[in-house]
Design a protein around this motif. Structure first.
Motif, PDB file in Angstrom:
ATOM      1  N   MET A  13      55.301  36.769  23.390  1.00 42.23           N
ATOM      2  CA  MET A  13      56.441  36.478  24.257  1.00 42.23           C
ATOM      3  C   MET A  13      56.213  34.990  24.457  1.00 42.23           C
ATOM      4  O   MET A  13      57.282  34.271  24.667  1.00 42.23           O
ATOM      5  N   HIS A  14      55.083  34.240  24.483  1.00 41.45           N
ATOM      6  CA  HIS A  14      54.976  32.891  24.751  1.00 41.45           C
ATOM      7  C   HIS A  14      55.474  32.046  23.681  1.00 41.45           C
ATOM      8  O   HIS A  14      56.127  31.156  23.571  1.00 41.45           O
ATOM      9  N   ASP A  17      58.992  33.579  21.448  1.00 42.78           N
ATOM     10  CA  ASP A  17      60.134  33.662  22.431  1.00 42.78           C
ATOM     11  C   ASP A  17      60.302  32.550  23.320  1.00 42.78           C
ATOM     12  O   ASP A  17      61.325  32.446  23.761  1.00 42.78           O
ATOM     13  N   PHE A  19      58.796  32.131  26.567  1.00 45.78           N
ATOM     14  CA  PHE A  19      58.989  32.811  27.778  1.00 45.78           C
ATOM     15  C   PHE A  19      57.878  31.964  28.550  1.00 45.78           C
ATOM     16  O   PHE A  19      56.685  31.995  28.359  1.00 45.78           O
ATOM     17  N   ARG A  22      55.574  32.888  34.174  1.00 39.62           N
ATOM     18  CA  ARG A  22      56.013  33.974  35.376  1.00 39.62           C
ATOM     19  C   ARG A  22      57.090  35.102  34.887  1.00 39.62           C
ATOM     20  O   ARG A  22      56.902  36.159  35.336  1.00 39.62           O
ATOM     21  N   ASP A  23      57.827  34.803  33.834  1.00 37.89           N
ATOM     22  CA  ASP A  23      58.472  35.903  33.071  1.00 37.89           C
ATOM     23  C   ASP A  23      57.682  36.791  32.317  1.00 37.89           C
ATOM     24  O   ASP A  23      58.006  38.130  32.507  1.00 37.89           O
ATOM     25  N   ILE A  24      56.841  36.312  31.505  1.00 38.60           N
ATOM     26  CA  ILE A  24      55.722  37.394  31.130  1.00 38.60           C
ATOM     27  C   ILE A  24      55.143  38.478  32.254  1.00 38.60           C
ATOM     28  O   ILE A  24      55.154  39.489  31.837  1.00 38.60           O
ATOM     29  N   ARG A  26      56.509  39.249  34.998  1.00 33.29           N
ATOM     30  CA  ARG A  26      57.287  40.076  35.672  1.00 33.29           C
ATOM     31  C   ARG A  26      57.517  41.260  34.645  1.00 33.29           C
ATOM     32  O   ARG A  26      57.734  42.453  35.073  1.00 33.29           O
ATOM     33  N   GLN A  27      57.822  41.079  33.225  1.00 32.76           N
ATOM     34  CA  GLN A  27      58.222  42.002  32.295  1.00 32.76           C
ATOM     35  C   GLN A  27      56.824  42.790  32.068  1.00 32.76           C
ATOM     36  O   GLN A  27      56.926  43.907  31.522  1.00 32.76           O
ATOM     37  N   THR A  28      55.563  42.591  31.975  1.00 31.18           N
ATOM     38  CA  THR A  28      54.312  43.425  31.630  1.00 31.18           C
ATOM     39  C   THR A  28      53.866  44.119  32.685  1.00 31.18           C
ATOM     40  O   THR A  28      53.006  44.857  32.850  1.00 31.18           O
ATOM     41  N   ARG A  32      50.045  36.629  37.067  1.00 35.79           N
ATOM     42  CA  ARG A  32      49.784  35.373  36.230  1.00 35.79           C
ATOM     43  C   ARG A  32      48.486  35.060  36.036  1.00 35.79           C
ATOM     44  O   ARG A  32      48.577  34.512  34.662  1.00 35.79           O
TER      45      ARG A  32
END
Length: 55
Positions: A13-14, A17, A19, A22-24, A26-28, A32
């Protein structure tokens, strides 16, 4: 518990993609700080080490 597949997902993801942490998080559903520890400080994608439980 963090598995190798979750570590791979965080890295993908990082790096692929793009991301932000913070977004990672939220999704996982991981914090943080946890993502920072496994994404930044661990250069290898091996199994995480946990301390033994003392009963």
């Amino acid at each position: 518990m963090i598995t190798v597949s979750i570590l791979a997902k965080i890295r993908r993801m990082h790096f692929r993609d793009g991301f932000p942490i913070r977004d990672i998080a939220r999704q996982t559903g991981l914090s943080r700080n946890t993502i920072r520890r496994w994404w930044l400080r661990e250069p290898t994608t091996g199994e995480p080490k946990y301390p033994k439980r003392v009963n």
